[in-house]
Design a protein around this motif. Sequence first.
Motif, mmCIF file in Angstrom:
data_model
loop_
_atom_site.group_PDB
_atom_site.id
_atom_site.type_symbol
_atom_site.label_atom_id
_atom_site.label_comp_id
_atom_site.label_asym_id
_atom_site.label_seq_id
_atom_site.Cartn_x
_atom_site.Cartn_y
_atom_site.Cartn_z
ATOM 1 N N UNK A 89 62.391 29.625 63.484
ATOM 2 C CA UNK A 89 63.104 30.355 62.676
ATOM 3 C C UNK A 89 64.511 29.931 62.350
ATOM 4 N N UNK A 90 64.903 29.571 61.056
ATOM 5 C CA UNK A 90 66.250 29.023 60.906
ATOM 6 C C UNK A 90 67.013 30.318 59.925
ATOM 7 N N UNK A 91 67.946 30.717 60.612
ATOM 8 C CA UNK A 91 68.479 32.050 59.750
ATOM 9 C C UNK A 91 69.764 32.070 59.888
ATOM 10 N N UNK A 92 70.564 32.715 58.973
ATOM 11 C CA UNK A 92 72.037 32.649 58.869
ATOM 12 C C UNK A 92 72.739 33.988 59.281
ATOM 13 N N UNK A 93 73.683 34.004 60.143
ATOM 14 C CA UNK A 93 74.283 35.234 60.863
ATOM 15 C C UNK A 93 75.337 35.757 59.755
ATOM 16 N N UNK A 94 75.766 35.302 58.742
ATOM 17 C CA UNK A 94 76.689 35.892 57.776
ATOM 18 C C UNK A 94 76.075 35.809 56.460
ATOM 19 N N UNK A 95 76.500 36.669 55.721
ATOM 20 C CA UNK A 95 76.496 36.791 54.215
ATOM 21 C C UNK A 95 74.996 37.852 53.886
ATOM 22 N N UNK A 96 74.669 37.598 52.768
ATOM 23 C CA UNK A 96 73.544 38.747 52.277
ATOM 24 C C UNK A 96 72.211 38.334 53.028
ATOM 25 N N UNK A 97 71.085 38.936 52.947
ATOM 26 C CA UNK A 97 70.004 38.905 53.074
ATOM 27 C C UNK A 97 69.409 37.751 52.521
ATOM 28 N N UNK A 98 68.875 36.700 52.995
ATOM 29 C CA UNK A 98 68.350 35.562 52.496
ATOM 30 C C UNK A 98 66.857 35.592 52.071
ATOM 31 N N UNK A 99 66.105 35.187 51.142
ATOM 32 C CA UNK A 99 64.890 34.808 50.889
ATOM 33 C C UNK A 99 64.282 33.670 51.958
ATOM 34 N N UNK A 100 63.135 33.515 52.128
ATOM 35 C CA UNK A 100 62.478 32.857 52.933
ATOM 36 C C UNK A 100 61.764 31.553 52.298
ATOM 37 N N UNK A 101 61.771 30.720 52.883
ATOM 38 C CA UNK A 101 61.038 29.372 52.489
ATOM 39 C C UNK A 101 59.907 29.196 54.002
ATOM 40 N N UNK A 102 58.691 29.294 53.623
ATOM 41 C CA UNK A 102 57.777 28.984 54.936
ATOM 42 C C UNK A 102 57.469 27.470 54.702
ATOM 43 N N UNK A 103 57.481 26.745 55.674
ATOM 44 C CA UNK A 103 57.155 25.376 55.656
ATOM 45 C C UNK A 103 55.791 25.143 56.389
ATOM 46 N N UNK A 104 54.801 24.915 55.916
ATOM 47 C CA UNK A 104 53.293 24.269 56.734
ATOM 48 C C UNK A 104 53.405 22.803 56.682
ATOM 49 N N UNK A 105 53.058 22.339 57.734
ATOM 50 C CA UNK A 105 53.171 20.874 57.727
ATOM 51 C C UNK A 105 51.673 20.480 57.533
ATOM 52 N N UNK A 106 51.415 19.016 57.305
ATOM 53 C CA UNK A 106 50.131 18.422 57.012
ATOM 54 C C UNK A 106 49.544 17.578 58.101
ATOM 55 N N UNK A 107 48.402 17.038 58.063
ATOM 56 C CA UNK A 107 47.935 16.304 59.509
ATOM 57 C C UNK A 107 46.485 16.420 59.524
ATOM 58 N N UNK A 108 45.729 16.492 58.143
ATOM 59 C CA UNK A 108 44.541 16.198 58.149
ATOM 60 C C UNK A 108 43.668 17.438 59.052
ATOM 61 N N UNK A 162 62.620 40.934 59.748
ATOM 62 C CA UNK A 162 63.618 40.833 58.798
ATOM 63 C C UNK A 162 65.063 41.069 59.020
ATOM 64 N N UNK A 163 65.121 42.226 59.721
ATOM 65 C CA UNK A 163 66.668 42.570 60.031
ATOM 66 C C UNK A 163 67.222 41.642 60.947
ATOM 67 N N UNK A 164 66.515 41.391 61.949
ATOM 68 C CA UNK A 164 67.082 40.533 63.008
ATOM 69 C C UNK A 164 67.365 39.248 62.380
ATOM 70 N N UNK A 165 66.691 38.659 61.484
ATOM 71 C CA UNK A 165 67.113 37.462 61.026
ATOM 72 C C UNK A 165 67.781 37.398 59.599
ATOM 73 N N UNK A 166 68.381 38.491 59.275
ATOM 74 C CA UNK A 166 69.254 38.722 58.083
ATOM 75 C C UNK A 166 68.382 38.144 56.854
ATOM 76 N N UNK A 167 67.063 38.521 56.577
ATOM 77 C CA UNK A 167 66.249 38.076 55.583
ATOM 78 C C UNK A 167 65.536 39.411 54.896
ATOM 79 N N UNK A 168 65.236 39.028 53.563
ATOM 80 C CA UNK A 168 64.727 39.728 52.793
ATOM 81 C C UNK A 168 63.308 39.675 53.055
ATOM 82 N N UNK A 169 62.484 40.450 53.233
ATOM 83 C CA UNK A 169 61.261 40.553 53.517
ATOM 84 C C UNK A 169 60.223 40.467 52.287
#
Length: 328
Positions: A89-108, A162-169
Amino acid sequence: MRKAVGAAIGAGALALVAILFVFPGQKAAPKKAGTPAAAATKPTPAASRTPTPTPTPTLSPVAHPLASASDIRVRTVAYGDGARQRMDVWWHTKGPRRPVVFVIHGGWWSGGDKKTMTTVSRSYARLGYTVVNLDYRLSGDAPWPAQRTDTIAAITTARERATKYNTDPDRYVLVGFSAGGHIAAAVGTYGDGLPGLRGVVGVSPVISPLTSYADGGTGGSFEQRKLRRTATALAGGCAPSECPDVWASMEVADHASAGDAPMLDVHSKDEFVPPYQSELLQQALKTYGVPMSIKVMPGTQHSAPLYREKGVAKAVEDWITARLESDK
């Protein structure tokens, strides 16, 4: 406030180049009679649990359009008991709640690791988003639908914290590459849609494992034959004729519904996962009024090399920004 964040994020995207290293490469159980009980039952997605409401921050979103290195925190979090049920989880300690980008790797579906997604995760974090870069059980660990189940569990965990990671769920997108694109699309068409999911992006996504199985027969290229083998492994080692219900569960287009999230898929015109696979899903979603765009690039590049083609990463970033800042 959200539009202001979107404008700032969009401007920041012009300054970044996302370079990632992934390996080439997965809905709900079939909505048809004849499906085994385990697959036919459509439980309420775990991600539908409503996180505890929290007050909206009053900080101006324009004050932190891009994150500095000191603003970003990264933590590996367990979302299950398995060794691969982990997410960064990469999150921001400052500023407004952030939207989330979930990244899913490939590999057959049989290999790959979230570590290969570190660079792209960092790039989206620096654009101002929370990023969840996740691992999932591979086909050698558990057959389908374990990969979809794991992704939904990761989404649920991130939303609950979401609260812990300053995130908009209630504002997140999925970005998957090749086999990871299949998983992302399968989650995007799971049930009647997941709450908070604003969009799904697939880069060379395998939308139709049955099509890949057919393409990997006699006369297929090396990559097509390998994809046929790995799709069979994902199905638990059985061919479509031996376990048709499992293969039907893996077919993304078969599970389209009105509640599904909008999608963007990117293919090379002549790659071994052809644009035709995404066209099948596009037609199915169109029936329910769900928008889907397909970007086709010349050549044969697949997954990461395709994403590095001029204009592709920018097109994906712009689409994501539009979806996350939309009020719909």
